[in-house]
Design a protein around this motif. Structure first.
Motif, PDB file in Angstrom:
ATOM      1  N   VAL A  43       0.867  -1.176   0.000  1.00 41.84           N
ATOM      2  CA  VAL A  43       0.000   0.000   0.000  1.00 41.84           C
ATOM      3  C   VAL A  43       0.905   1.227   0.000  1.00 41.84           C
ATOM      4  O   VAL A  43       1.671   1.442   0.933  1.00 41.84           O
ATOM      5  CB  VAL A  43      -0.933   0.015   1.228  1.00 41.84           C
ATOM      6  CG1 VAL A  43      -1.798   1.270   1.215  1.00 41.84           C
ATOM      7  CG2 VAL A  43      -1.792  -1.238   1.262  1.00 41.84           C
ATOM      8  N   HIS A  50      -4.303   3.097  -3.259  1.00 38.84           N
ATOM      9  CA  HIS A  50      -5.091   2.476  -2.189  1.00 38.84           C
ATOM     10  C   HIS A  50      -6.301   1.757  -2.778  1.00 38.84           C
ATOM     11  O   HIS A  50      -6.652   0.648  -2.355  1.00 38.84           O
ATOM     12  CB  HIS A  50      -5.579   3.530  -1.200  1.00 38.84           C
ATOM     13  CG  HIS A  50      -4.484   4.170  -0.404  1.00 38.84           C
ATOM     14  ND1 HIS A  50      -4.729   5.126   0.569  1.00 38.84           N
ATOM     15  CD2 HIS A  50      -3.132   4.010  -0.424  1.00 38.84           C
ATOM     16  CE1 HIS A  50      -3.581   5.515   1.103  1.00 38.84           C
ATOM     17  NE2 HIS A  50      -2.603   4.861   0.502  1.00 38.84           N
ATOM     18  N   ASN A  54      -6.838  -2.273  -2.749  1.00 38.29           N
ATOM     19  CA  ASN A  54      -7.928  -2.830  -1.957  1.00 38.29           C
ATOM     20  C   ASN A  54      -8.947  -3.577  -2.814  1.00 38.29           C
ATOM     21  O   ASN A  54      -9.522  -4.573  -2.363  1.00 38.29           O
ATOM     22  CB  ASN A  54      -8.604  -1.726  -1.146  1.00 38.29           C
ATOM     23  CG  ASN A  54      -7.858  -1.417   0.132  1.00 38.29           C
ATOM     24  OD1 ASN A  54      -8.086  -2.044   1.162  1.00 38.29           O
ATOM     25  ND2 ASN A  54      -6.937  -0.457   0.067  1.00 38.29           N
ATOM     26  N   GLU A  58      -9.809  -7.516  -2.161  1.00 40.61           N
ATOM     27  CA  GLU A  58     -11.147  -8.065  -1.948  1.00 40.61           C
ATOM     28  C   GLU A  58     -11.449  -9.190  -2.937  1.00 40.61           C
ATOM     29  O   GLU A  58     -12.100 -10.179  -2.579  1.00 40.61           O
ATOM     30  CB  GLU A  58     -12.194  -6.955  -2.072  1.00 40.61           C
ATOM     31  CG  GLU A  58     -12.152  -5.945  -0.934  1.00 40.61           C
ATOM     32  CD  GLU A  58     -12.319  -6.598   0.428  1.00 40.61           C
ATOM     33  OE1 GLU A  58     -13.275  -7.387   0.598  1.00 40.61           O
ATOM     34  OE2 GLU A  58     -11.485  -6.345   1.321  1.00 40.61           O
ATOM     35  N   MET A  69      -2.496  -6.344   4.014  1.00 36.23           N
ATOM     36  CA  MET A  69      -2.139  -5.058   3.430  1.00 36.23           C
ATOM     37  C   MET A  69      -0.964  -4.477   4.207  1.00 36.23           C
ATOM     38  O   MET A  69      -1.021  -4.357   5.434  1.00 36.23           O
ATOM     39  CB  MET A  69      -3.331  -4.097   3.483  1.00 36.23           C
ATOM     40  CG  MET A  69      -4.638  -4.680   2.940  1.00 36.23           C
ATOM     41  SD  MET A  69      -4.519  -5.226   1.215  1.00 36.23           S
ATOM     42  CE  MET A  69      -4.491  -3.637   0.368  1.00 36.23           C
ATOM     43  N   GLU A 298     -13.375   1.815   1.964  1.00 35.69           N
ATOM     44  CA  GLU A 298     -13.936   0.463   1.917  1.00 35.69           C
ATOM     45  C   GLU A 298     -15.312   0.450   1.242  1.00 35.69           C
ATOM     46  O   GLU A 298     -15.629  -0.482   0.491  1.00 35.69           O
ATOM     47  CB  GLU A 298     -14.048  -0.105   3.333  1.00 35.69           C
ATOM     48  CG  GLU A 298     -12.717  -0.325   4.033  1.00 35.69           C
ATOM     49  CD  GLU A 298     -12.108   0.955   4.579  1.00 35.69           C
ATOM     50  OE1 GLU A 298     -10.932   0.919   4.990  1.00 35.69           O
ATOM     51  OE2 GLU A 298     -12.802   2.001   4.593  1.00 35.69           O
TER      52      GLU A 298
END
Length: 317
Positions: A43, A50, A54, A58, A69, A298
């Protein structure tokens, strides 16, 4: 009647068996992860990375992998990837690299998994009102005659140039030194600090010249201009430029890279990484949501996953 009941039972059993096969098909990726050792994803310091990191994480989780991460500096990460302490970075701009990266590719310790799909641009940006104070822009040659228009109390009589954070490399400094431009390169503290300084300058129409990049939400919200350079004669090398022939900055490709241990230990993950892509439009919209809309990263990642299921389903299967 009895025959009919037997047929109904057979149909029910067939349906249950079909459902079991369907469930097995859906959950198969979960059951087939080659190892439960965590895939360590780098990261970096900017919002776009980011997001790409991410989203990839996922989707790897959907394949049944354990993911970790790891905050990693732009330069040290290549040594960590070369040594297998990190396994994956989905967004590496290849014009901000080090010997560790180049040597890792040459030795095979780092593996290039192809381009992410972004179409980037990097260089120096300035607002419209600075063009009024520096006639001759967007040509870089104009900066020799109007450096004082970009000065502040600390840099005067030189202009002030805000560059990338120190651990992103020294490309702007190399161009300034090579071309003899009368500017003082000042590293930004982070992406957030650079954006804050840009917005503050725009609000009060203060002088500003800044190294920047796209895709980025800034260009969807404010009008900025790019300093223009001479066409490159072959490769544009920041460290080897002169005043009359300066080409500015090599334009990046954005690559996905892994340590050699990833395809060895998690071959299905490696196949997913080869297919994983994002576009400028997708990333710009998500960056705007996070950086300006104030939404949790998120949530924005999950929105992308929900909206793009048809795309990523083929990647993970």
């Amino acid at each position: 009647m009895k025959l009919r009941e037997e047929m109904m039972k057979m149909n029910l059993n067939t349906a249950v068996a079909a459902l079991a096969i369907s469930v097995a098909t859906v959950t198969a990726p979960m059951a087939q992860a080659e190892s439960q050792d965590p895939i360590k994803i780098a990261v970096n310091e900017w919002t776009g990375q980011h997001l790409s990191a991410n989203i990839a994480a996922e989707l790897l989780k959907k394949m049944g992998y354990s993911v970790e991460m790891v905050t990693a500096g732009g330069l040290p990460q290549f040594t960590a990837l070369e040594q297998g302490e990190l396994h994956f970075n989905p967004e590496v701009w290849d014009n901000s690299i080090t010997d560790a990266y180049t040597n890792g590719l040459t030795s095979g310790a780092i593996v290039d998994m192809g381009q992410l799909g972004l179409e980037p641009r990097e260089g120096w940006i300035y607002p419209d009102y600075m063009a009024e104070q520096c006639p001759g822009l967007p040509s870089y040659q104009a900066l020799y005659d109007c450096a004082q228009a970009f000065a502040n109390a600390e840099s005067f009589p030189n202009g002030r140039l805000i560059t990338y954070p120190a651990d992103w490399g020294t490309r702007s400094k190399s161009v300034v030194e090579g071309t003899g431009l009368p500017f003082n390169p000042v590293p930004g503290g982070s992406e957030g600090a650079m954006v804050a300084e840009l917005k503050s300058a725009l609000a009060s129409k203060e002088p500003i010249l800044m190294m920047f990049w796209q895709p980025h939400w800034v260009f969807a919200e404010v009008d900025m201009n790019w300093v223009e350079w001479n066409p490159a004669q072959g490769e544009c090398v920041e460290e080897d430029q002169q005043r009359d022939t300066a080409c500015g900055f090599a334009q990046a490709s954005v690559n996905k890279i892994v340590s050699k241990s990833l395809p060895e230990n998690w071959p299905k993950a490696a196949k997913f990484i080869e297919q994983f892509t994002l576009t400028n439009a997708e990333q710009n919209a998500m960056i705007l949501e996070v950086d300006q809309g104030g939404r949790p990263l998120e949530e924005v990642v999950q929105d992308w996953i929900t909206a793009n299921e048809a795309k990523w389903t083929s990647w993970i299967n």
